[in-house]
Design a protein around this motif. Structure first.
Motif, mmCIF file in Angstrom:
data_model
loop_
_atom_site.group_PDB
_atom_site.id
_atom_site.type_symbol
_atom_site.label_atom_id
_atom_site.label_comp_id
_atom_site.label_asym_id
_atom_site.label_seq_id
_atom_site.Cartn_x
_atom_site.Cartn_y
_atom_site.Cartn_z
ATOM 1 N N ASP A 335 0.848 -1.194 0.000
ATOM 2 C CA ASP A 335 0.000 0.000 0.000
ATOM 3 C C ASP A 335 0.885 1.245 0.000
ATOM 4 N N LEU A 336 1.534 1.500 -1.136
ATOM 5 C CA LEU A 336 2.472 2.619 -1.257
ATOM 6 C C LEU A 336 2.138 3.421 -2.512
ATOM 7 N N THR A 337 2.563 4.681 -2.532
ATOM 8 C CA THR A 337 2.395 5.470 -3.763
ATOM 9 C C THR A 337 3.438 4.991 -4.777
ATOM 10 N N PHE A 338 3.242 5.420 -6.033
ATOM 11 C CA PHE A 338 4.198 5.041 -7.069
ATOM 12 C C PHE A 338 5.605 5.522 -6.723
ATOM 13 N N LEU A 339 5.678 6.717 -6.139
ATOM 14 C CA LEU A 339 6.993 7.266 -5.818
ATOM 15 C C LEU A 339 7.672 6.423 -4.738
ATOM 16 N N GLU A 340 6.875 6.035 -3.706
ATOM 17 C CA GLU A 340 7.446 5.199 -2.643
ATOM 18 C C GLU A 340 7.854 3.830 -3.197
#
Lengths: 370, 337
Positions: A335-340
């Motif tokens: 459950d992370l953003t694309f950047l993370e």
């Protein structure tokens, strides 16, 4: 002829003698045992696949025949069960002349017929039991499968049947644990299931002292471990889709990480070898992976190491295919953003490349390294 | 002993001792634990584990970094100006080519870089198509991708690069058929003619080059990478043809001719010219399935099967596959002799 890494018998015997590991008096007995063992080889994978496809198609035709002829009424549980038992008895009966048959087309026809009768018989036994006791009665399919597997395993000559039948028992038990435990938390039961599968797979695949006849159960147990891993690695919800409640994956992840460390120790030749720097680093990496909550990646690495150590090509192929699949699932499921995700991927990739650089610097990854 | 498919006794001179045999000797206490360890080290020296782990880590690390770069673009996609997007991908292609140029061919790192370069050309074309809304079909993208990277594939002398290039060509051929022909034609055997001809030609080239000692093409996996899709498409095409045996036109007869040629050449190829019993087994599996289906079609005449046919087909299937197993075992024995 083996395609695995091997050494010729004469060179090995000479090497043992020179190293003082084989007494002159024992050489003849060992050479004779080598001859006997070489005669009793596993059939190659391509023949097993050919046999399995033939049996599958023949089974379809025979089941269609039984259904169209109305010899079996699928409304009567007793009748279906009786047909199942009759076919299993026929398979057991056929296995007696099969053992005495000379190699050739007659032997292979008999083997295929036995395998097909066994497969149809088992399916009908389970169908009959479900009709008698009702589909909603828990553990009926599992207990019936366990019973027919226990009865037929010693006489079944087909190695594929010896893998698939125990796996069917395990898969059925898993279904009962997850699907029928809607009221309670299935995490503990699943962890216990995984622990049993791990123990069986470890003993039956890695110990050379296990009875050879039980080795297929080890493969089935490995398949059961893989099924559990697929469930908990399959997305954000940790198995809600199958258990209707979130499953706590941490006990299974811990078991997998410890299994990976134990497998590295086994492949190296013993737990004491983990003190060596490259193996200590590998064990540390395995534990870190355990903390990362990546059960699929740990399991794929486990398959690769076991397959490489046992020179087992199918296991290696499964491991090679599983590794990228579980990597994709892990990064997709986080459950992370694309950047993370990007930072995590580049970071973990850079870490691995740095580890590769360290291996090169210490001489661990070179052909002539000590 | 396995009763499903048994092997004949080997001659004493041909005995090769692998890990399983050593484990059996140790399990029966015929040799000591020290002798077992000694034998295992002879078969698989510990240093090979280091090499194996190093290669695994290199490939994984490079794949993760590349995937991270893709995610970075995905995160910032809408904010990146079109020209910058294309320039960034082009820069990555240039970097990959530079790695190959500096390190030269024949190393794992340069092979990974060459694969990345070929893949990135496809990414570049896809992004360009998205930015400029060219309206091109998918098959044109794949065909352009294959055309642009053909020279690299020829120069790279890398089986991995050729493997990707060939997959792109197959995708181009299949998507071309699906997008140019009417929907009903997607279930015709003729759909598979081009992939069969391409894969078959590459398999023939692979066998010729490997026979002449070209090392980079000689890995055994390359044979199966080409053979398995070829046999699979030939089997699917044959079953499709047999399923509708009436109203065969020129295209269907052409497909039938290619199919016959494929099976007729593959058997002697791996039986006599380049002996490989596992490859022969793959062809045999396809041929046995096709033969089984032919017998079923002949018996039913395209109508519903009756009671006797199902029973007869059960026995016939067992017979066909038992004969195939017996034949393969005999071939394996004659190859080892």
């Amino acid at each position: 002829m083996t395609t695995r890494p091997s050494i010729d018998a004469v060179t090995l015997l000479t090497s043992w003698r020179r190293a003082g590991l084989l007494a002159a008096a024992d050489t003849a007995a060992v050479a004779e045992a080598m001859m006997a063992s070489a005669r009793d080889t596993e059939p190659p994978l391509y023949l097993k696949i050919l046999s399995a496809i033939g049996t599958f198609l023949a089974t379809l035709f025979f089941v269609a025949f039984l259904a169209v002829s109305e010899l079996i009424s699928f409304r009567s549980g007793t009748g279906t069960l009786a047909w199942g038992v009759a076919l299993l008895l026929a398979a057991v009966g056929l296995s007696v002349p099969l053992r005495r048959a000379e190699p050739g087309i007659g032997h292979d026809f008999l083997a295929q017929a036995t395998f097909a009768a066994m497969a149809v018989g088992k399916v009908l036994c389970v169908a009959g039991a479900l009709l008698i006791f009702g589909e909603r009665t828990p553990w009926v399919a599992t207990l019936t499968l366990l019973l027919v597997t226990a009865v037929t395993y010693p006489v079944s000559g087909a190695s594929l049947d010896r893998v698939l039948s125990p796996y069917a028992v395990a898969a059925s038990a898993l279904f009962e644990l997850l699907e029928r435990s809607r009221g309670g938390d299935p995490s503990l039961a699943l962890a216990a299931f995984h622990a049993v599968a791990t123990g069986l797979a470890g003993w039956l695949l890695l110990s050379h002292r296990r009875p050879r006849i039980l080795a297929p159960i080890g493969l089935a147990a490995l398949g059961a471990m893989g099924t559990v891993v697929c469930i908990i690695a399959s997305g954000h919800d940790f198995g809600i889709w199958v258990s209707h409640r979130p499953i706590d994956p941490r006990p299974i992840e811990a078991m997998l990480a410890l299994s990976l460390v134990a497998t590295i120790a086994w492949a190296a030749g013993g737990i004491d070898r983990l003190a060596r720097p490259p193996l200590a680093a590998a064990a540390l990496g395995a534990l870190l992976l355990g903390f990362a909550g990546a059960p699929g990646i740990v399991f794929a690495l486990l398959l690769l190491i076991v397959g490489h150590a046992l020179h087992d090509v199918p296991l290696r192929v499964v491991g090679i295919l599983a590794l990228p699949s579980f990597l994709v699932l892990w990064y997709y499921g986080k459950d992370l953003t694309f950047l993370e995700k990007s930072a995590t991927l580049v970071g973990s990739g850079a870490l691995l490349l740095a580890a590769r650089g360290a291996m090169h610097a210490f001489g661990w990854g070179r052909e002539n390294a000590s | 002993m396995n009763a499903d498919v048994t092997e004949a006794a080997p001659t004493p001179a041909a005995i090769r001792i692998d890990r399983r045999l050593i484990d059996r000797l140790a399990a029966r206490d015929l040799v000591s634990a020290a002798a077992r360890d000694h034998a295992l080290e002879l078969i698989e020296p510990p240093r090979r584990w280091g090499l194996w782990a190093a290669r695994l880590i290199t490939v994984l690390g490079a794949a993760l970094v590349l995937a991270g770069i893709v995610y970075f673009f995905a995160f910032n996609w809408n904010r990146i100006p079109p020209l910058t997007k294309l320039a960034a991908i082009a820069a990555m292609i240039a970097a990959a080519v530079a790695v190959v140029g500096i390190l030269g061919f024949g190393r794992l790192v340069s092979e990974v870089a060459a694969v990345a370069a070929v893949m990135l050309v496809g990414v570049f074309l896809a992004v360009d198509g998205q930015i400029h809304q060219t309206g091109a079909d998918a098959w044109q993208l794949f065909a352009g991708w294959a055309a642009l990277t053909l020279v690299w594939a020829i120069l790279a002398n890398s089986a991995a690069v050729w493997a990707i290039w060939l997959a792109v060509v197959n995708l181009a051929a299949l998507t071309w058929w699906d997008q140019v022909h009417p929907f009903a034609a997607t279930h015709q055997a003729t759909r598979y003619i081009v992939p069969m001809v391409v894969d078959g030609a590459f398999l023939a080239a692979r066998e010729v080059l490997a026979g002449r000692g070209v090392a980079w093409v000689a890995g055994r996996w390359t044979r199966f990478y080409l053979l398995l899709p070829l046999v699979a498409t030939a089997t699917v095409a044959a079953v499709t043809l047999i399923d509708r045996p009436r109203d065969l036109g020129t295209e269907e007869w052409s497909a039938a001719a290619v199919l016959v040629l494929v099976f007729a050449l593959l058997v002697p190829l791996h039986r006599r010219w380049r002996p490989d019993v596992a490859a022969l087994a793959a062809t045999t599996i396809g041929a046995a399935v096709v033969l089984d289906f032919v017998v079923f079609q002949l018996l039913t005449g395209g109508h519903r099967a009756d009671l006797g046919i199902f029973f007869f087909m059960g026995l016939t299937t067992l017979g066909i596959f038992a004969a195939a197993i017996a034949w393969l075992r005999a071939v394996a024995r004659s190859m080892e002799a």
